[in-house]
Design an enzyme around this catalytic site. Structure first.
Site, PDB file in Angstrom:
ATOM      1  N   GLU A  24       0.798  -1.235   0.000  1.00  0.00           N
ATOM      2  CA  GLU A  24       0.000   0.000   0.000  1.00  0.00           C
ATOM      3  C   GLU A  24       0.832   1.288   0.000  1.00  0.00           C
ATOM      4  O   GLU A  24       0.665   2.151   0.851  1.00  0.00           O
ATOM      5  CB  GLU A  24      -0.965  -0.022   1.180  1.00  0.00           C
ATOM      6  CG  GLU A  24      -1.892  -1.231   1.141  1.00  0.00           C
ATOM      7  CD  GLU A  24      -2.755  -1.390   2.393  1.00  0.00           C
ATOM      8  OE1 GLU A  24      -2.727  -0.479   3.256  1.00  0.00           O
ATOM      9  OE2 GLU A  24      -3.440  -2.415   2.500  1.00  0.00           O
ATOM     10  N   GLU A  49      -6.472 -10.557  -1.150  1.00  0.00           N
ATOM     11  CA  GLU A  49      -7.210 -10.327   0.104  1.00  0.00           C
ATOM     12  C   GLU A  49      -8.704 -10.199  -0.182  1.00  0.00           C
ATOM     13  O   GLU A  49      -9.366  -9.279   0.303  1.00  0.00           O
ATOM     14  CB  GLU A  49      -6.693  -9.071   0.818  1.00  0.00           C
ATOM     15  CG  GLU A  49      -5.206  -9.099   1.131  1.00  0.00           C
ATOM     16  CD  GLU A  49      -4.723  -7.878   1.891  1.00  0.00           C
ATOM     17  OE1 GLU A  49      -5.569  -7.192   2.526  1.00  0.00           O
ATOM     18  OE2 GLU A  49      -3.514  -7.601   1.867  1.00  0.00           O
TER      19      GLU A  49
END
Length: 382
Positions: free
Chosen positions: A167, A272
């Site tokens: 991220e 995810e």
């Protein structure tokens, strides 16, 4: 004497019938066990799940059965994040991480390490000196090197791939101004991949992010990864987290991301995945865990269970995504669900604390949802 013979004959017959019945049941169970997600997608891509501590330590028999029946890849939900592995400088705690790797090895699973460098869930000391001031660039680089070399080196040859950096790009495509970025600069990503490769030259190395279907973010990730590859540093894959909802993102933009990322010559992974059935709280929310929305009753509409029509909608949405992944199975290495059963999902508390969500393939009792059989059939046909 005749009576004794008769009794013996009846007894032998009963034993034979019992043996035959047991054999039939065993065959039946074997057939049933092949009706699984991992079997249906065998040869296409791995089917994975994230494990929490109860599951890593095998404390939940129902979850354990689901994991070992349906999944052939695992990732640790939290125990390999830096705040848990090295809560204080130089003090590593590998108890849970060791157990996670041992569990995967015991069951012959494709093991993924998650995550080495992330602005969130990193210990505060990582960026501070003894006086509480930001450390120098050189100090932070050395801390990164030591952490990555120690962790990756410990599991050298045992872990298939690592989420090296998590991220680092914002939704608008710009660099996230994390402490890693502020102190080291853009080089922190290249250095993280370089250190991981030094620690285990044979493991795969991935960049992982959410909201990858947003065009600006997709392009920002593409440019960043290309920059690292062009510098001569190894990147083997890009992870698309796929924290999805019933109405976002679009299948078209998700496909555009698969195509764009794979054009770099790297693997693409769904890392995810879940599909929330709940209102998002506010428009265009991603998966930044610091974001929160205050609880309101209208944001938690399914406290007493998911209505049949919503379950059908959830199943149709999952089928859309799995159909897309199958279409691009030559590019996709793995599809991982972020949790085993609904009760395990972080979406019950994000972005609105205290909600009841139903985002995964198995319910709170670890019973298979009705649409999972559709996903199995889909995998078998392709």
């Amino acid at each position: 004497m005749n009576i004794i013979k008769t009794i013996l004959l009846v007894g032998v017959t009963s034993v034979c019938v019992a043996c035959s019945s047991t054999k039939s049941q065993t065959v039946s169970n074997t057939k049933a066990s092949s009706n699984t997600l991992k079997d249906a997608y065998n040869g296409k891509f791995y089917i994975g799940t994230a494990l929490n501590l109860n599951q890593i330590w095998e404390r939940n028999e129902k979850a354990k059965e689901v994991i070992e029946t349906h999944f052939n890849s695992i990732v640790a939900e939290n125990c390999m994040k830096s705040e848990n592995l090295q809560p204080r400088e130089g003090e590593f705690n590998f108890t849970d991480a060791d157990k996670f790797v041992e569990y995967g090895e015991k069951h012959g699973m494709h093991i993924i390490g998650h995550t080495l460098i992330w602005h969130s869930q990193a210990p505060t000391w990582f960026f501070k000196d003894a006086n509480g001031n930001d450390v120098s660039r050189e100090v932070l680089i050395e801390r990164m090197r030591k952490h990555i070399h120690t962790v990756v080196g410990r599991y050298k040859g045992r872990i298939r791939g690592w989420d090296v950096v998590n991220e680092a790009i914002l939704d608008n495509g710009e660099w996230r101004k994390s402490k890693f970025y502020q102190i080291v600069g853009e080089d922190f990503i290249k250095l993280a991949f370089q250190f991981a490769h030094e620690a285990d030259p044979n493991t795969e190395l991935y960049y992982n992010d959410y909201s990858t279907a947003i065009p600006a973010k997709r392009e920002g990730i593409y440019k960043m990864v290309k920059q690292v590859i062009d510098s001569g540093v190894k990147v083997h894959g890009i992870g698309m987290q796929e924290h999805n909802g019933l109405d976002h993102p679009s299948i078209e933009e998700t496909e555009n991301s698969i195509l764009r990322f794979s054009s770099l010559g790297v693997k693409v992974m769904v890392t995810e995945m879940e599909i929330s059935v709940l209102p998002n709280g506010r428009p265009n929310m991603g998966a930044e865990i610091s974001d929160r929305v205050a609880y309101r009753k209208e944001l938690n509409p399914y406290v007493d269970g998911l209505p049949d029509e919503k379950m059908k909608e959830l199943g149709a949405r999952y089928k859309e995504f799995f159909s897309l992944y199958l279409k691009h199975q030559d590019k996709i290495d793995r599809v991982t669900l972020w949790g085993v059963g609904d009760g395990d999902s972080w979406k019950n508390g994000f972005p609105v604390p205290g909600r009841t969500d139903y985002p995964l393939l198995f319910d709170r009792e670890y019973k298979v949802k009705p649409f999972v059989q559709d996903l199995i059939e889909l995998g078998r046909k392709k």
